[in-house]
Design an enzyme around this catalytic site. Structure first.
Site, PDB file in Angstrom:
ATOM      1  N   ASP A  99       0.705  -1.236  -0.044  1.00  9.33           N
ATOM      2  CA  ASP A  99       0.140   0.048  -0.278  1.00  9.33           C
ATOM      3  C   ASP A  99       0.981   1.334  -0.012  1.00  9.33           C
ATOM      4  O   ASP A  99       0.764   2.206  -0.874  1.00  9.33           O
ATOM      5  CB  ASP A  99      -0.871   0.034   1.244  1.00  9.33           C
ATOM      6  N   ASP A 102       7.184   3.732   3.396  1.00 11.16           N
ATOM      7  CA  ASP A 102       7.579   4.956   4.352  1.00 11.16           C
ATOM      8  C   ASP A 102       9.152   4.911   4.689  1.00 11.16           C
ATOM      9  O   ASP A 102       9.751   5.339   3.685  1.00 11.16           O
ATOM     10  CB  ASP A 102       6.491   4.483   5.466  1.00 11.16           C
ATOM     11  N   PHE A 153       0.398  11.930   7.034  1.00 13.77           N
ATOM     12  CA  PHE A 153      -0.122  10.923   7.356  1.00 13.77           C
ATOM     13  C   PHE A 153      -1.583  10.557   6.615  1.00 13.77           C
ATOM     14  O   PHE A 153      -2.628  11.317   6.948  1.00 13.77           O
ATOM     15  CB  PHE A 153      -0.636  10.473   8.763  1.00 13.77           C
ATOM     16  N   VAL A 154      -1.611   9.375   5.765  1.00 14.23           N
ATOM     17  CA  VAL A 154      -2.722   9.564   4.981  1.00 14.23           C
ATOM     18  C   VAL A 154      -3.456   8.030   5.306  1.00 14.23           C
ATOM     19  O   VAL A 154      -3.094   6.935   5.817  1.00 14.23           O
ATOM     20  CB  VAL A 154      -2.365   9.311   3.443  1.00 14.23           C
ATOM     21  N   ARG A 166      -9.933   2.064   6.719  1.00 17.78           N
ATOM     22  CA  ARG A 166      -9.329   1.457   5.680  1.00 17.78           C
ATOM     23  C   ARG A 166     -10.476   1.294   4.563  1.00 17.78           C
ATOM     24  O   ARG A 166     -10.278   1.065   3.297  1.00 17.78           O
ATOM     25  CB  ARG A 166      -9.152  -0.063   6.179  1.00 17.78           C
TER      26      ARG A 166
HETATM   27  P1  IMP Z   1       7.803   1.185   6.605  1.00 20.00           P
HETATM   28  O1  IMP Z   1       8.028   1.659   5.121  1.00 20.00           O
HETATM   29  O2  IMP Z   1       8.834   0.063   7.188  1.00 20.00           O
HETATM   30  O3  IMP Z   1       8.218   2.384   7.264  1.00 20.00           O
HETATM   31  O4  IMP Z   1       6.228   0.891   6.928  1.00 20.00           O
HETATM   32  C1  IMP Z   1       5.423   0.985   6.049  1.00 20.00           C
HETATM   33  C2  IMP Z   1       3.959   0.717   6.672  1.00 20.00           C
HETATM   34  O5  IMP Z   1       3.829   1.660   7.615  1.00 20.00           O
HETATM   35  C3  IMP Z   1       3.047   0.610   5.895  1.00 20.00           C
HETATM   36  O6  IMP Z   1       2.704  -0.713   5.188  1.00 20.00           O
HETATM   37  C4  IMP Z   1       1.535   1.175   6.601  1.00 20.00           C
HETATM   38  O7  IMP Z   1       1.172   0.102   7.230  1.00 20.00           O
HETATM   39  C5  IMP Z   1       2.416   2.227   7.542  1.00 20.00           C
HETATM   40  N1  IMP Z   1       2.183   3.584   7.265  1.00 20.00           N
HETATM   41  C6  IMP Z   1       3.350   3.990   6.741  1.00 20.00           C
HETATM   42  N2  IMP Z   1       2.956   5.630   6.652  1.00 20.00           N
HETATM   43  C7  IMP Z   1       1.500   5.421   6.505  1.00 20.00           C
HETATM   44  C8  IMP Z   1       0.523   6.501   6.422  1.00 20.00           C
HETATM   45  O8  IMP Z   1       0.692   7.596   5.967  1.00 20.00           O
HETATM   46  N3  IMP Z   1      -0.691   5.970   6.651  1.00 20.00           N
HETATM   47  C9  IMP Z   1      -1.163   4.354   7.075  1.00 20.00           C
HETATM   48  N4  IMP Z   1      -0.189   3.729   7.265  1.00 20.00           N
HETATM   49  C10 IMP Z   1       1.140   4.144   7.019  1.00 20.00           C
HETATM   50 MG    MG Z   2       0.909  -2.043   5.591  1.00 18.57          MG
END
Ligand code: IMP
Ligand code: MG
Length: 181
Positions: A99, A102, A153-154, A166
């Site tokens: 999805d 980040d 944050f979305v 969701r």
């Molecule tokens: P990362 O890339 O390991 O930091 O984590 C990614 C995960 O963090 C995603 O799969 C989401 O579950 C969650 N996440 C990161 N940014 C957002 C956001 O803006 N909204 C909702 N979930 C987010």
């Molecule tokens: Mg996720």
């Protein structure tokens, strides 16, 4: 629910066209391959459901549930597999469907785990990318990106805050007052 949304960042129509474009590219790139789409639950479920129908070549699907250790707002990068894939991936051209990318820590760890299982290839498709948030230690480049978004944050289209929002059909920016209580 709508009262908690600051603004709509990506409309339903824009999401539809983004996912269709991704599906077209993937169908072309994987036409002579053995495509296996892997959905990382739960956030990617909506992207997966729409993307798989935008893919016009034969493919298989599988699901994983992972959780990252650490607090809610800060991923440690170490991933615990809660539900593993149903089948071995040796010989498959794996495309991880995400999805949002980040810090990239979760996906970077997951990619390493899956690479050890000797798939024919492994690539990453993410609907949303927040390049400004990538952790310094992480070397990850998504192969397919729906669109890049600013560091906000979305929620919606599968993405949650505290397991809610969701089911919104668009991607919206969550009001700060909701999480800065
Ligand atoms: P990362 O890339 O390991 O930091 O984590 C990614 C995960 O963090 C995603 O799969 C989401 O579950 C969650 N996440 C990161 N940014 C957002 C956001 O803006 N909204 C909702 N979930 C987010
Ligand atoms: Mg996720």
């Amino acid at each position: 629910m709508l009262n908690d949304i600051e603004s709509v960042l990506i409309t339903q129509e824009q999401l539809k066209s983004m996912v269709e474009k991704l599906g077209e590219r993937i169908s072309e790139d994987y036409k002579d391959k053995n495509l296996l789409l892997i959905c990382v639950l739960k956030g990617s479920v909506v992207t997966m459901a729409d993307l798989m129908r935008a893919v016009t070549i034969p493919c298989q699907i599988d699901f994983m549930v992972v959780s990252s250790y650490g607090s809610e707002s800060k991923t440690s990068g170490v991933v615990k597999i809660i539900k593993d894939l149903d089948h071995p991936i040796k010989g498959y051209d794996v495309l991880i469907v995400e999805d949002i990318l980040d810090s990239g820590m979760t996906l970077s760890y997951l990619t390493k785990i899956l690479k050890n299982r000797n798939p024919s290839s492994i690539k990453i498709c993410t609907l949303l990318d927040k390049p400004g948030r990538r952790a310094e230690t992480v070397e990850i480049k998504p192969d397919y990106v729906g669109c890049q978004i600013p560091d906000e944050f979305v929620v919606g289209y599968g993405l949650d805050y505290d397991e809610k929002y969701r089911n919104l059909p668009f991607v919206g920016v969550l009001k700060r007052s909701v999480y800065e209580k």
